[in-house]
Design a protein around this motif. Structure first.
Motif, PDB file in Angstrom:
ATOM      1  N   HIS A 139       0.823  -1.205   0.000  1.00 11.85           N
ATOM      2  CA  HIS A 139       0.000   0.000   0.000  1.00 11.85           C
ATOM      3  C   HIS A 139       0.861   1.261   0.000  1.00 11.85           C
ATOM      4  O   HIS A 139       2.013   1.243   0.426  1.00 11.85           O
ATOM      5  CB  HIS A 139      -0.913   0.016   1.237  1.00 11.85           C
ATOM      6  CG  HIS A 139      -1.833  -1.152   1.285  1.00 11.85           C
ATOM      7  ND1 HIS A 139      -3.042  -1.161   0.642  1.00 11.85           N
ATOM      8  CD2 HIS A 139      -1.702  -2.370   1.873  1.00 11.85           C
ATOM      9  CE1 HIS A 139      -3.634  -2.321   0.837  1.00 11.85           C
ATOM     10  NE2 HIS A 139      -2.842  -3.079   1.578  1.00 11.85           N
ATOM     11  N   GLN A 159      -1.583   1.443  -8.229  1.00 12.17           N
ATOM     12  CA  GLN A 159      -2.855   1.799  -8.857  1.00 12.17           C
ATOM     13  C   GLN A 159      -3.769   2.442  -7.824  1.00 12.17           C
ATOM     14  O   GLN A 159      -3.790   2.033  -6.655  1.00 12.17           O
ATOM     15  CB  GLN A 159      -3.501   0.546  -9.451  1.00 12.17           C
ATOM     16  CG  GLN A 159      -2.645  -0.057 -10.536  1.00 12.17           C
ATOM     17  CD  GLN A 159      -3.121  -1.428 -10.971  1.00 12.17           C
ATOM     18  OE1 GLN A 159      -3.889  -2.092 -10.288  1.00 12.17           O
ATOM     19  NE2 GLN A 159      -2.651  -1.865 -12.122  1.00 12.17           N
ATOM     20  N   TYR A 160      -4.510   3.427  -8.261  1.00  7.47           N
ATOM     21  CA  TYR A 160      -5.427   4.162  -7.393  1.00  7.47           C
ATOM     22  C   TYR A 160      -6.435   3.207  -6.754  1.00  7.47           C
ATOM     23  O   TYR A 160      -7.009   2.354  -7.415  1.00  7.47           O
ATOM     24  CB  TYR A 160      -6.159   5.227  -8.205  1.00  7.47           C
ATOM     25  CG  TYR A 160      -7.115   6.071  -7.401  1.00  7.47           C
ATOM     26  CD1 TYR A 160      -6.649   7.060  -6.555  1.00  7.47           C
ATOM     27  CD2 TYR A 160      -8.484   5.873  -7.495  1.00  7.47           C
ATOM     28  CE1 TYR A 160      -7.526   7.841  -5.825  1.00  7.47           C
ATOM     29  CE2 TYR A 160      -9.367   6.645  -6.769  1.00  7.47           C
ATOM     30  CZ  TYR A 160      -8.878   7.631  -5.930  1.00  7.47           C
ATOM     31  OH  TYR A 160      -9.750   8.391  -5.198  1.00  7.47           O
ATOM     32  N   ALA A 161      -6.643   3.363  -5.437  1.00 10.05           N
ATOM     33  CA  ALA A 161      -7.558   2.466  -4.714  1.00 10.05           C
ATOM     34  C   ALA A 161      -8.632   3.217  -3.937  1.00 10.05           C
ATOM     35  O   ALA A 161      -9.424   2.608  -3.240  1.00 10.05           O
ATOM     36  CB  ALA A 161      -6.759   1.583  -3.755  1.00 10.05           C
ATOM     37  N   TYR A 179      -3.350   4.046  -2.651  1.00 14.23           N
ATOM     38  CA  TYR A 179      -2.883   3.278  -3.795  1.00 14.23           C
ATOM     39  C   TYR A 179      -2.475   1.884  -3.350  1.00 14.23           C
ATOM     40  O   TYR A 179      -2.179   1.662  -2.183  1.00 14.23           O
ATOM     41  CB  TYR A 179      -1.678   3.975  -4.451  1.00 14.23           C
ATOM     42  CG  TYR A 179      -2.040   5.291  -5.074  1.00 14.23           C
ATOM     43  CD1 TYR A 179      -2.361   5.381  -6.421  1.00 14.23           C
ATOM     44  CD2 TYR A 179      -2.079   6.454  -4.308  1.00 14.23           C
ATOM     45  CE1 TYR A 179      -2.716   6.592  -6.995  1.00 14.23           C
ATOM     46  CE2 TYR A 179      -2.437   7.669  -4.876  1.00 14.23           C
ATOM     47  CZ  TYR A 179      -2.750   7.727  -6.216  1.00 14.23           C
ATOM     48  OH  TYR A 179      -3.103   8.920  -6.774  1.00 14.23           O
ATOM     49  N   ARG A 180      -2.467   0.957  -4.308  1.00 11.11           N
ATOM     50  CA  ARG A 180      -2.046  -0.411  -4.018  1.00 11.11           C
ATOM     51  C   ARG A 180      -1.257  -0.953  -5.193  1.00 11.11           C
ATOM     52  O   ARG A 180      -1.494  -0.580  -6.345  1.00 11.11           O
ATOM     53  CB  ARG A 180      -3.252  -1.294  -3.693  1.00 11.11           C
ATOM     54  CG  ARG A 180      -4.236  -1.451  -4.826  1.00 11.11           C
ATOM     55  CD  ARG A 180      -5.556  -2.136  -4.454  1.00 11.11           C
ATOM     56  NE  ARG A 180      -5.454  -3.353  -3.694  1.00 11.11           N
ATOM     57  CZ  ARG A 180      -5.281  -4.576  -4.209  1.00 11.11           C
ATOM     58  NH1 ARG A 180      -5.177  -4.735  -5.504  1.00 11.11           N
ATOM     59  NH2 ARG A 180      -5.220  -5.629  -3.427  1.00 11.11           N
ATOM     60  N   ASP A 182      -0.139  -4.841  -6.427  1.00 12.11           N
ATOM     61  CA  ASP A 182      -0.201  -6.267  -6.110  1.00 12.11           C
ATOM     62  C   ASP A 182       1.031  -6.980  -6.668  1.00 12.11           C
ATOM     63  O   ASP A 182       1.741  -6.473  -7.536  1.00 12.11           O
ATOM     64  CB  ASP A 182      -1.501  -6.903  -6.617  1.00 12.11           C
ATOM     65  CG  ASP A 182      -1.662  -6.827  -8.116  1.00 12.11           C
ATOM     66  OD1 ASP A 182      -0.781  -7.344  -8.838  1.00 12.11           O
ATOM     67  OD2 ASP A 182      -2.660  -6.247  -8.578  1.00 12.11           O
TER      68      ASP A 182
END
Length: 195
Positions: A139, A159-161, A179-180, A182
């Protein structure tokens, strides 16, 4: 970048603090000899307003408290960011354990802004997080008024979360973007970087 929540004691996020070398930075555990430069750079309202836990004004007592916290590793791992060529302290970065999971955090002293040091450090810590833990998601968050931090986060593939609120010691309740990143995306990005 802001660290958001109270720390947790999840051992699955435990990481040693190896010395990391990037193109221009030597990243290592903070030490007593950093205190003077740490206080000089951290005693800046423009820096503190973008972070959750950095007080302002920032003096020797705050610096010593920070060094003790970093040594204890209760909040994750913290790196002093130093210039490889000169050893000059330019800021800090780390991986913080929060209630959402492991979170990337960083700050650079204002005299060293706009030189790419935050991105360089962030790339090294993203790699460390995925290589040394079994996390599936890393994160990051930033104040909505911090476009420089947003650029660092984007350059690392996050990526925007969504949005949320952060309680900043200096700025009070402020909106943040979350943001995250993976593991699958990180793996893809790693293969692109090596091509």
């Amino acid at each position: 970048m802001v660290a958001e929540a109270e720390d947790t004691e999840d051992e699955s996020y435990a990481i040693d603090c190896p010395v990391l070398a990037t193109e221009r930075l030597a990243m290592r555990a903070p030490r007593e000899s950093d205190l003077e430069q740490l206080v000089t750079l951290a005693d800046n309202r423009h820096v503190a307003e973008m972070l959750a836990r950095m007080p302002h004004p920032y003096g020797e007592a705050e610096g010593r408290t920070f060094l003790a916290m970093a040594a204890s590793r209760r909040a994750g791992i913290v790196y002093a960011l130093t210039l490889k060529d000169t050893g000059t302290f330019v800021g800090c970065a780390g991986l913080n354990t929060t209630d959402r999971g492991l979170e990337l955090g960083y700050w650079i002293g204002e005299p060293y802004w706009k030189r790419g040091y935050a991105t360089e450090a962030a790339h090294a810590l993203v790699d460390l997080a995925f290589q040394r833990t079994s996390i599936q998601v890393l994160h990051a968050s930033t104040r909505v008024i911090n476009p420089a931090s947003r650029r660092v986060i984007h350059k690392c593939g996050f990526q925007y979360a969504g949005q949320g609120m952060l309680n900043s010691i200096v700025a009070g309740q402020v909106p943040v973007e979350r943001y995250r990143l993976d593991r699958k995306t990180w793996t893809s990005l790693r293969s692109w970087r090596s091509s």
